[in-house]
Design a protein around this motif. Structure first.
Motif, mmCIF file in Angstrom:
data_model
loop_
_atom_site.group_PDB
_atom_site.id
_atom_site.type_symbol
_atom_site.label_atom_id
_atom_site.label_comp_id
_atom_site.label_asym_id
_atom_site.label_seq_id
_atom_site.Cartn_x
_atom_site.Cartn_y
_atom_site.Cartn_z
ATOM 1 N N ALA A 1 2.202 -1.248 23.662
ATOM 2 C CA ALA A 1 1.191 -0.902 22.649
ATOM 3 C C ALA A 1 0.294 0.254 23.098
ATOM 4 O O ALA A 1 0.014 1.156 22.297
ATOM 5 C CB ALA A 1 0.357 -2.136 22.295
ATOM 6 N N PRO A 2 -0.190 0.284 24.355
ATOM 7 C CA PRO A 2 -1.054 1.411 24.753
ATOM 8 C C PRO A 2 -0.358 2.761 24.653
ATOM 9 O O PRO A 2 -0.876 3.688 24.013
ATOM 10 C CB PRO A 2 -1.424 1.076 26.209
ATOM 11 C CG PRO A 2 -1.294 -0.403 26.298
ATOM 12 C CD PRO A 2 -0.135 -0.754 25.403
ATOM 13 N N THR A 3 0.816 2.911 25.279
ATOM 14 C CA THR A 3 1.467 4.219 25.295
ATOM 15 C C THR A 3 2.031 4.601 23.938
ATOM 16 O O THR A 3 2.192 5.790 23.646
ATOM 17 C CB THR A 3 2.616 4.229 26.331
ATOM 18 O OG1 THR A 3 3.498 3.130 26.056
ATOM 19 C CG2 THR A 3 2.084 4.113 27.731
ATOM 20 N N THR A 4 2.325 3.617 23.099
ATOM 21 C CA THR A 4 2.966 3.900 21.823
ATOM 22 C C THR A 4 1.975 4.056 20.688
ATOM 23 O O THR A 4 2.162 4.883 19.794
ATOM 24 C CB THR A 4 3.963 2.774 21.467
ATOM 25 O OG1 THR A 4 4.871 2.593 22.554
ATOM 26 C CG2 THR A 4 4.744 3.113 20.221
ATOM 27 N N LEU B 1 3.844 10.173 18.693
ATOM 28 C CA LEU B 1 4.869 10.905 19.436
ATOM 29 C C LEU B 1 4.727 12.408 19.206
ATOM 30 O O LEU B 1 4.908 13.208 20.134
ATOM 31 C CB LEU B 1 6.258 10.425 19.011
ATOM 32 C CG LEU B 1 7.436 10.817 19.900
ATOM 33 C CD1 LEU B 1 7.138 10.597 21.368
ATOM 34 C CD2 LEU B 1 8.684 10.053 19.493
ATOM 35 N N TRP B 2 4.378 12.800 17.989
ATOM 36 C CA TRP B 2 4.103 14.217 17.719
ATOM 37 C C TRP B 2 2.941 14.703 18.588
ATOM 38 O O TRP B 2 2.989 15.818 19.137
ATOM 39 C CB TRP B 2 3.758 14.390 16.241
ATOM 40 C CG TRP B 2 3.224 15.762 15.922
ATOM 41 C CD1 TRP B 2 3.938 16.912 15.785
ATOM 42 C CD2 TRP B 2 1.837 16.113 15.730
ATOM 43 N NE1 TRP B 2 3.088 17.970 15.515
ATOM 44 C CE2 TRP B 2 1.803 17.506 15.473
ATOM 45 C CE3 TRP B 2 0.650 15.397 15.738
ATOM 46 C CZ2 TRP B 2 0.605 18.181 15.247
ATOM 47 C CZ3 TRP B 2 -0.535 16.071 15.492
ATOM 48 C CH2 TRP B 2 -0.547 17.445 15.246
ATOM 49 N N GLN B 3 1.921 13.869 18.737
ATOM 50 C CA GLN B 3 0.792 14.244 19.584
ATOM 51 C C GLN B 3 1.231 14.463 21.029
ATOM 52 O O GLN B 3 0.802 15.436 21.674
ATOM 53 C CB GLN B 3 -0.282 13.155 19.529
ATOM 54 C CG GLN B 3 -1.023 13.070 18.214
ATOM 55 C CD GLN B 3 -2.043 11.950 18.216
ATOM 56 O OE1 GLN B 3 -1.765 10.840 18.666
ATOM 57 N NE2 GLN B 3 -3.237 12.217 17.704
ATOM 58 N N MET B 4 2.065 13.584 21.545
ATOM 59 C CA MET B 4 2.506 13.708 22.939
ATOM 60 C C MET B 4 3.319 14.976 23.149
ATOM 61 O O MET B 4 3.174 15.660 24.166
ATOM 62 C CB MET B 4 3.309 12.473 23.335
ATOM 63 C CG MET B 4 2.482 11.200 23.387
ATOM 64 S SD MET B 4 3.416 9.768 23.973
ATOM 65 C CE MET B 4 3.557 10.171 25.714
ATOM 66 N N VAL B 5 4.182 15.285 22.192
ATOM 67 C CA VAL B 5 4.985 16.510 22.293
ATOM 68 C C VAL B 5 4.081 17.735 22.270
ATOM 69 O O VAL B 5 4.258 18.684 23.054
ATOM 70 C CB VAL B 5 6.018 16.569 21.149
ATOM 71 C CG1 VAL B 5 6.708 17.930 21.115
ATOM 72 C CG2 VAL B 5 7.053 15.461 21.303
ATOM 73 N N HIS C 1 7.979 6.046 23.926
ATOM 74 C CA HIS C 1 7.090 7.184 24.164
ATOM 75 C C HIS C 1 6.937 7.494 25.650
ATOM 76 O O HIS C 1 6.758 8.654 26.042
ATOM 77 C CB HIS C 1 5.707 6.897 23.577
ATOM 78 C CG HIS C 1 5.672 6.906 22.086
ATOM 79 N ND1 HIS C 1 6.669 6.351 21.313
ATOM 80 C CD2 HIS C 1 4.752 7.400 21.201
ATOM 81 C CE1 HIS C 1 6.363 6.511 20.029
ATOM 82 N NE2 HIS C 1 5.209 7.132 19.931
ATOM 83 N N ASN C 2 6.978 6.454 26.468
ATOM 84 C CA ASN C 2 6.681 6.644 27.880
ATOM 85 C C ASN C 2 7.685 7.537 28.596
ATOM 86 O O ASN C 2 7.377 8.121 29.630
ATOM 87 C CB ASN C 2 6.604 5.282 28.587
ATOM 88 C CG ASN C 2 7.811 4.423 28.290
ATOM 89 O OD1 ASN C 2 8.053 4.048 27.149
ATOM 90 N ND2 ASN C 2 8.587 4.117 29.310
#
Length: 400
Positions: free
Chosen positions: A340-343, A36-40, A196-197
Motif C-alpha cells: 500500500a505505501p509504495t503503490t 506509477l505515472w508520478q514515479m516515472v 511499483h517498487n
C-alpha cells in the motif's frame, strides 16, 4: 505487473461483495496508474542527476531509490515478502498440478512442504544469473504465462457456468469475521496491483539523455502494462465471483477442476511465471545485501560471497514459505503493510514535496485523497490478513 495476485481476486470479491468489490477494483486501477505515472516522471526530476549507480561487484546497473524519498527498508520488505509469497504460490500450484494428473487411487500423501522445496530448488540455480538483462528471456516467458493462466481462469469459469448453489453473501458467520475478512480482502487487492517498487530498477536500465529521457519509453511500457492488467484482472475477478460466489478458494485455479488437462496446464503456467517473478524481485535484494557486505562490513567481492549470500536468501524465503503457506492471509497482510505505501501514497507524498502544487488545486486534492486512502489501507488491511493467518494456523500442522 500481472502477478499471481490476480488468482485471488475472485476470493477478494467474495469477501467485499459486488458493490464494494467493483468499486475497489476500479479505484485501485485508477490510483495506481496515477502513482506509477508520478514515479516515472520523478525518476530524473533533480536537474543534472540520473538516479543510477553501478555495483562495485560488476553485476548490473541498478536504480537508486530516489535518494531520501524511498526508504530502503520499505523496499526490502516489499521484495522479500513477494519472494515468500511466490514460494507458497509455486509450491501450491505444483501440488495442484500433481493432484490433477495423478489418479485418486494412485495418489500418495505428498506434503506441501516438498512441493515448495521442489519449486525453491530452481532458484538455487537461477539466483546466480548476473543482472536484470539476463532475466529478459525468463521475464518474457513469465509474461506469456501470466496472460495464459489469467485467460484460462476466467475462460474455464465462464465455460463452467454459474453453479446451482451459488451464494453471493458473506461467508463469515459473525459480524466480526465479516469485518476482518473485508479488511483482508482490501490487502488482496493491494497485492494484486503491486509492482511499483521494481519500476525504479527497470527504468534505471533504460538509456537516457536530456534529449531522450528514459521516462518516454518507460511510460509507453506502463500504458501497455495497464491495458493488459485491465484485460486480465477484471474478467478474472468478476467472472470468477459470478460463477462460484463465496465458495471460491483463495486461488481460483484450486477451485477449478475441469477440463483437467487445461487446469493442470494453467497451474504449470503459474509455476513458470512465479519463477520469473521471484527472480525479478530477488535481484534488487541481492544487490542490496552484497553492497552492504562489501561497503559497510568490508567483505571482499568474490564468487563465494555471492554464492553464499544468494543461497542463504533463497533458503530463508523457502523456510518461511514452508512455515506459513497461507496464500490468502499472506496476500492480505503483505498487501496492506508492504505494498500500500509504495503503490498508493508514497509517490503522492514525494510529488507534494518536490513539485509543490498550489494548495486547493486539483493536483493537491488528488494527491491528498490518494494519501488518505493509502494510509487507511496500510493500517486496516494487515489486521485482517494477520487475523486470517492466525485462524488458519490454529488447524495447521507445521511442515505438513
Amino acid at each position: 505487473m500481472v502477478g499471481a495476485g490476480v488468482l485471488s481476486l475472485p476470493y477478494a470479491m467474495s469477501e467485499l461483495g459486488w458493490g464494494p468489490g467493483v468499486a475497489v477494483m476500479v479505484i485501485s486501477w485508477i490510483v495506481t496508474v496515477y502513482t506509477l505515472w508520478q514515479m516515472v516522471e520523478m525518476h530524473e526530476m533533480v536537474p543534472g542527476k540520473r538516479f543510477d549507480r553501478y555495483h562495485e561487484l560488476g553485476q548490473h546497473a541498478f536504480g537508486e531509490k530516489l535518494g531520501l524519498y524511498i526508504v530502503v527498508p520499505q523496499q526490502l520488505v516489499v521484495e522479500v515478502s513477494l519472494c515468500i509469497i511466490y514460494m507458497v504460490t509455486g509450491g501450491k500450484s505444483l501440488q495442484k498440478f500433481h493432484d490433477l494428473l495423478v489418479r485418486q487411487d494412485e495418489q500418495k500423501d505428498i506434503r506441501l512442504t516438498f512441493f515448495i522445496m521442489i519449486y525453491g530448488s530452481v532458484h538455487f540455480v537461477l539466483s546466480h544469473l548476473p543482472n536484470f538483462n539476463s532475466l529478459s528471456g525468463i521475464s518474457l516467458a513469465a509474461a506469456i504465462m501470466s496472460l495464459s493462466y489469467s485467460t484460462i481462469a476466467w475462460g474455464a469459469s465462464l465455460d463452467k457456468g454459474v453453479q446451482p448453489n451459488v451464494e453471493y453473501g458473506y461467508k463469515a458467520k459473525s459480524t466480526t469475521g465479516t469485518v476482518f475478512n473485508f479488511l483482508s480482502a482490501l490487502g488482496d487487492m493491494a497485492f494484486a496491483y503491486a509492482g511499483h517498487n521494481v519500476v525504479l530498477e527497470i527504468q534505471a536500465t533504460i538509456p537516457s539523455t536530456p534529449e531522450k529521457p528514459s521516462k518516454g519509453p518507460m511510460w509507453k511500457g506502463v500504458v501497455v502494462a495497464y491495458i493488459v492488467i485491465a484485460l486480465c484482472y477484471f474478467p478474472v475477478a468478476f467472472i470468477g465471483y459470478w460463477v462460484f460466489g463465496n465458495g471460491v478458494d483463495d486461488n481460483i485455479l484450486i477451485t477449478l477442476e475441469k477440463p483437467t488437462w487445461l487446469i493442470a496446464m494453467a497451474n504449470m503456467f503459474v509455476v513458470v511465471h512465479v519463477i520469473g517473478s521471484y527472480q525479478l524481485y530477488a535481484m534488487p535484494v541481492f544487490d542490496m545485501m552484497e553492497t552492504l557486505l562489501v561497503k559497510k562490513l568490508n567483505f571482499a567481492p568474490s564468487f563465494m560471497l555471492r554464492f553464499i549470500t544468494r543461497n542463504v536468501y533463497v533458503a530463508f524465503t523457502m523456510f518461511v514459505g514452508i512455515c506459513f503457506p497461507f496464500f490468502g492471509g499472506l496476500l492480505g497482510f503483505f498487501g496492506g503493510l508492504a505494498f500500500a505505501p509504495t503503490t498508493y501514497f508514497l509517490p503522492c507524498i514525494m510529488w507534494l514535496c518536490i513539485c509543490k502544487p498550489r494548495r486547493w488545486s486539483l493536483s493537491w486534492f488528488t494527491n491528498w485523497i490518494c494519501i488518505v486512502l493509502g494510509v487507511v489501507l496500510m493500517v486496516v488491511a494487515p489486521i485482517g490478513g494477520l487475523r486470517s493467518i492466525i485462524v488458519q494456523a490454529k488447524t495447521y500442522k507445521f511442515f505438513s
